[in-house]
Design an enzyme around this catalytic site. Structure first.
Site, short mmCIF file in Angstrom:
data_model
loop_
_atom_site.label_atom_id
_atom_site.label_comp_id
_atom_site.label_asym_id
_atom_site.label_seq_id
_atom_site.Cartn_x
_atom_site.Cartn_y
_atom_site.Cartn_z
N GLY A 81 60.68 58.00 54.63
CA GLY A 81 60.21 59.17 55.53
C GLY A 81 60.31 60.01 53.33
O GLY A 81 59.81 61.49 53.99
N THR A 82 60.35 59.87 52.57
CA THR A 82 59.36 60.19 51.82
C THR A 82 58.61 60.91 51.09
O THR A 82 57.73 59.99 51.39
CB THR A 82 60.50 59.55 49.76
OG1 THR A 82 62.23 59.49 50.27
CG2 THR A 82 60.60 60.56 48.67
N GLY A 130 69.82 57.33 50.38
CA GLY A 130 69.79 59.22 50.82
C GLY A 130 70.47 59.67 51.20
O GLY A 130 70.66 60.61 52.15
N ALA A 131 71.61 58.74 51.78
CA ALA A 131 72.74 59.30 52.81
C ALA A 131 73.08 60.51 52.30
O ALA A 131 73.93 61.01 54.25
CB ALA A 131 73.63 57.71 53.08
N GLY A 185 71.92 63.44 51.38
CA GLY A 185 71.44 63.85 51.82
C GLY A 185 71.32 64.69 53.49
O GLY A 185 71.77 64.17 54.49
N ASN A 227 55.73 62.47 57.88
CA ASN A 227 55.70 63.80 59.00
C ASN A 227 56.27 61.81 59.79
O ASN A 227 56.16 61.59 60.83
CB ASN A 227 55.27 64.49 59.37
CG ASN A 227 56.20 65.44 59.71
OD1 ASN A 227 57.38 65.46 60.73
ND2 ASN A 227 56.02 66.69 59.69
N PHE A 228 58.04 62.43 60.11
CA PHE A 228 58.10 61.64 61.91
C PHE A 228 58.45 62.44 62.44
O PHE A 228 58.90 61.98 63.82
CB PHE A 228 59.78 61.20 61.21
CG PHE A 228 59.89 60.08 60.62
CD1 PHE A 228 59.11 58.18 60.47
CD2 PHE A 228 60.21 59.82 58.95
CE1 PHE A 228 59.53 57.41 59.78
CE2 PHE A 228 60.36 59.06 57.65
CZ PHE A 228 59.82 57.40 58.28
N THR A 258 52.81 65.90 54.53
CA THR A 258 52.17 66.38 55.85
C THR A 258 50.64 66.96 55.62
O THR A 258 49.26 66.54 56.11
CB THR A 258 52.83 67.14 56.89
OG1 THR A 258 53.95 65.74 57.18
CG2 THR A 258 51.94 67.12 57.86
N HIS A 309 57.89 75.52 53.43
CA HIS A 309 58.87 74.72 53.76
C HIS A 309 60.17 75.47 53.27
O HIS A 309 59.73 76.31 52.20
CB HIS A 309 58.83 73.04 53.13
CG HIS A 309 57.46 72.55 53.67
ND1 HIS A 309 56.63 72.54 53.49
CD2 HIS A 309 58.10 71.22 54.61
CE1 HIS A 309 55.58 71.69 55.44
NE2 HIS A 309 57.12 70.33 54.90
N LYS A 332 62.13 71.74 48.61
CA LYS A 332 61.67 70.98 48.94
C LYS A 332 60.07 70.96 47.34
O LYS A 332 59.77 71.69 47.32
CB LYS A 332 59.95 71.29 50.20
CG LYS A 332 59.21 70.39 50.12
CD LYS A 332 58.07 70.25 51.23
CE LYS A 332 57.27 68.86 51.76
NZ LYS A 332 58.22 67.43 51.59
#
Length: 243
Positions: free
Chosen positions: A80-81, A11-12, A14, A108-109, A147, A136, A140
């Site tokens: 992270g998806t 996903g680089a 994005g 959520n990170f 979350t 959001h 999204k």
């Protein structure tokens, strides 16, 4: 001297992927060995790059498949998806079992968002009547957010039983998750925000977290990469390694 952790970003292209590339390049003891996106073969990229950890920042419709691909490889994963269904999480738990490196799936990170979820669980034990509002950006894809769903799950665990919220069945009252109404807002100008509103006799308590830019997610991603090198199986939620 320890070898650097070899990291592949899926996903680089994005916005999150671009932030993650910068974060990995800046992190001590890490080496960016691959960048993949839509149309690339993730399976082949893992083989070619000899990645230790794959960071997946793609989309809900391919996250499960990507997690399965990572599971078949020697690499671990940091996902992270959001948008995973409960049955998919359970299937991946069995699939990964004792695999090391394992896989982290984090709704959520952001450290602040993880603390919000943790505090919400504590409050929910004493103030069980609660509603969640998550807000959001319009792009999204999933609603409610991962979350919000994770927050509802944690509160439900703390209070132990469903709590009635009146007799109204209007969709305007939100969608039930673990017996808790969740309201989703999608508007330009927003990134990622969540309010948890608790109500009690003669009082309310509101806690809120705001992500103001995508940089707030990077410390959690870097922490996840480091931790998963030494952990096995599936871990759901950054709180499981942070708190």
């Amino acid at each position: 001297m320890m070898e650097s952790i070899r990291v592949l970003i899926n996903g680089a292209k994005g916005r999150m992927g671009q932030e993650a590339i910068q974060a990995v390049n800046a992190a001590e003891g890490m080496e960016l060995v691959g960048e993949t996106d839509l149309g690339d073969s993730l399976e082949q990229a893992i083989i070619d790059s000899k990645a230790d950890i794959v960071v997946d920042l793609t989309a809900p419709d391919c996250a499960y498949e990507n997690a399965m691909i990572i599971g078949k490889s020697p690499a671990g994963g940091v996902i992270g998806t959001t948008g995973f269904k409960p049955n998919e999480i359970n299937e991946l738990k069995e699939y990964y079992d004792e695999k090391k490196p394992g896989i982290l799936i984090a709704p959520n990170f952001s450290i602040g968002a993880v603390l919000l979820m943790h505090v919400s669980q504590t409050i929910g034990k004493y103030m069980p009547e609660v509603e969640i509002i998550e807000m959001h950006h319009p792009a999204k894809l999933d609603a409610p957010s991962g979350t919000a769903i994770k927050t509802a799950q944690l509160i439900a665990e703390a209070r132990g039983e469903d709590v009635p919220r009146g007799t109204s069945t209007s969709p305007a009252r939100g969608e039930y998750y673990e017996g808790i109404p969740v309201h989703s807002v999608r508007l330009p100008g927003l990134l990622a925000h969540q309010e948890v509103i608790f109500g009690g006799q003669g009082q309310t308590l509101t806690i809120r977290h705001d992500s103001l830019n995508r940089g707030c997610f990077m410390p959690g991603i870097i922490l996840g990469i480091r931790e998963m090198m030494n952990r096995s199986g599936l871990i759901y939620g950054l709180d499981q390694i942070l708190i």
